[in-house]
Design a protein around this motif. Sequence first.
Motif, PDB file in Angstrom:
ATOM      1  N   MET A  28      -0.056  -8.210  10.538  1.00  0.00           N
ATOM      2  CA  MET A  28       0.011  -8.463   9.081  1.00  0.00           C
ATOM      3  C   MET A  28       0.771  -7.324   8.401  1.00  0.00           C
ATOM      4  O   MET A  28       0.447  -6.149   8.595  1.00  0.00           O
ATOM      5  N   TYR A  29       1.770  -7.707   7.619  1.00  0.00           N
ATOM      6  CA  TYR A  29       2.546  -6.726   6.850  1.00  0.00           C
ATOM      7  C   TYR A  29       2.333  -6.984   5.360  1.00  0.00           C
ATOM      8  O   TYR A  29       2.473  -8.122   4.897  1.00  0.00           O
ATOM      9  N   VAL A  30       1.985  -5.934   4.627  1.00  0.00           N
ATOM     10  CA  VAL A  30       1.796  -6.062   3.175  1.00  0.00           C
ATOM     11  C   VAL A  30       2.653  -4.999   2.477  1.00  0.00           C
ATOM     12  O   VAL A  30       2.652  -3.831   2.883  1.00  0.00           O
ATOM     13  N   CYS A  31       3.395  -5.440   1.453  1.00  0.00           N
ATOM     14  CA  CYS A  31       4.243  -4.489   0.724  1.00  0.00           C
ATOM     15  C   CYS A  31       3.358  -3.477  -0.005  1.00  0.00           C
ATOM     16  O   CYS A  31       2.475  -3.859  -0.778  1.00  0.00           O
ATOM     17  N   GLY A  32       3.624  -2.215   0.238  1.00  0.00           N
ATOM     18  CA  GLY A  32       2.821  -1.144  -0.350  1.00  0.00           C
ATOM     19  C   GLY A  32       3.370  -0.687  -1.689  1.00  0.00           C
ATOM     20  O   GLY A  32       4.325  -1.271  -2.220  1.00  0.00           O
ATOM     21  N   PRO A  33       2.798   0.364  -2.236  1.00  0.00           N
ATOM     22  CA  PRO A  33       3.195   0.797  -3.586  1.00  0.00           C
ATOM     23  C   PRO A  33       4.491   1.608  -3.590  1.00  0.00           C
ATOM     24  O   PRO A  33       4.853   2.207  -2.581  1.00  0.00           O
ATOM     25  N   THR A  34       5.148   1.585  -4.743  1.00  0.00           N
ATOM     26  CA  THR A  34       6.254   2.511  -4.977  1.00  0.00           C
ATOM     27  C   THR A  34       5.629   3.743  -5.607  1.00  0.00           C
ATOM     28  O   THR A  34       5.046   3.656  -6.693  1.00  0.00           O
TER      29      THR A  34
END
Length: 487
Positions: A28-34
């Motif tokens: 599972m890949y989840v876009c993290g924070p900038t």
Amino acid sequence: MEQNLFVYNTLTRKKEKFVPINPQHVGMYVCGPTVYSDVHLGNSRTYISFDLIFRYFLHLGYKVRYVRNITDAGHLEGDAGDEGEDKISKKAKVAQLEPMEIVQKYTVGFHEVMQIFNLLPPSIEPTATGHIIEQIELVKAILDKGFAYVVDGSVYFDVEKYNKTQDYGILNGRNLEDLLNNTRTLGGQDEKHGKLDFALWIKAKPVHLMKWPSPWSVGFPGWHLECSAMSCKYLGKHFDIHGGGIDLMPTHHTNEIAQNVASFGKNPANYWIHTNMLTVNGQKMSKSLGNSFLPHELFTGEHSILNKGYSPITVRFFMLQAHYRSTLDFGNEAMEASEKGFKRLMNALGLLDSLKASATTEVEIEPLSERCYAAMNDDFNSPVLIAELFEASRIINSVYDGKLKIDSSNLQKLKDLMRVFVFDILGLKNEQAANDDLPKVLNLIVGLRNEAKTNHDYATSDKIRNGLQKIGFQLNDSKEGTNWSKI
Ligand code: AMP
Ligand code: ZN
């Protein structure tokens, strides 16, 4: 392992049975924070939603590799994230700091908030700056396949060419014409050939702080590229789940799919999961709209919109009382209702260990347990699960009050059910039990009881002793005085 989990897939716009690519494994890949500013409560909601999903897969016995990146370069300001100034560089200039000082500060802050909300850390947390080489290789691959072009040291993805053989709008179900009509016209200075084209590599202006050498220029990668490069590196070209907030779907994730299909010939993920937004008075909570507040403001209540503060796990509970695909509007009344509900649940949990089993039972826990699993298997439906846990709380209270009989086997099932769903899956904690002030409060109560005894007020002193016993504390009188212990 449970095989009846259904997941809503944005790609197909329906709930689908979850079938992993490799049995017993989930990637599972989840876009993290900038990491250019503090995470706000909206961002936190998205990561709490994926924490629920991560925890459920773990509970089902899957070996999960959960990759959540940190965007520490390449995210520019424009809507598509590839125009204007780099968010981190801009902040660094204003604060007169190194960009990496900004990155460090807000990465640490992000981790603190995630810990406060009791999120499990992901398996891998890669950074964009740590994967520049992989991103350059990906740009080369897309150029080789003929889906990108170079203009004065910058490289752009050619969306219209790609759409001749592929479906660019596959994720949001819109065709190219429709998308083109809804995109602003190109500005005079724009190097892009088409309105929907996006940057893969951007030549840095001399003032730009974070830049790297590449075959095309000294520059930096486009924002969408990092997620294609890092998901492929750690999960392969084809993995199970890709997630993020729904606001990332139309551009960031659409472009990510295009990059992967162009270079590797494959949409990277079988299931695309998108979480919905936390709103304030119906408007998305966002830094740019100025309606965001930070987790610590919610804990202390120090914000004009708040009537009072709430504990972190109450906030987590509030978020989980909404389904991850529904918007959730923040409001004082809703928060107060959640606080009451959370206390009710925790009070019931506090009674669980003192329940006495009977020889016979008037309640069966198995159907309740099945309904809890059914809720989670229906696209991680945490509000329905919580409603079932309130039903479990009612059972606990009735048994405690002597109005309902439970035998030892059902009592054990009830204890297991509460532990698994409340703590392991929903990730809640009993903050009251963890409170360091508890001994001080107990000592104060013991002092009051002793006073009553000295005054020969045995009715009050017995009332205190029995009351404490009911909530699980025993008083031990001796010549040295009275001390308390947990039963
Ligand atoms: P950013 O740091 O802006 O890239 O956002 C990090 C994550 O937070 C993304 O997955 C966004 O979709 C998500 N996000 C941003 N605003 C909200 C909001 N109001 N509610 C829920 N998620 C949000
Ligand atoms: Zn991403």
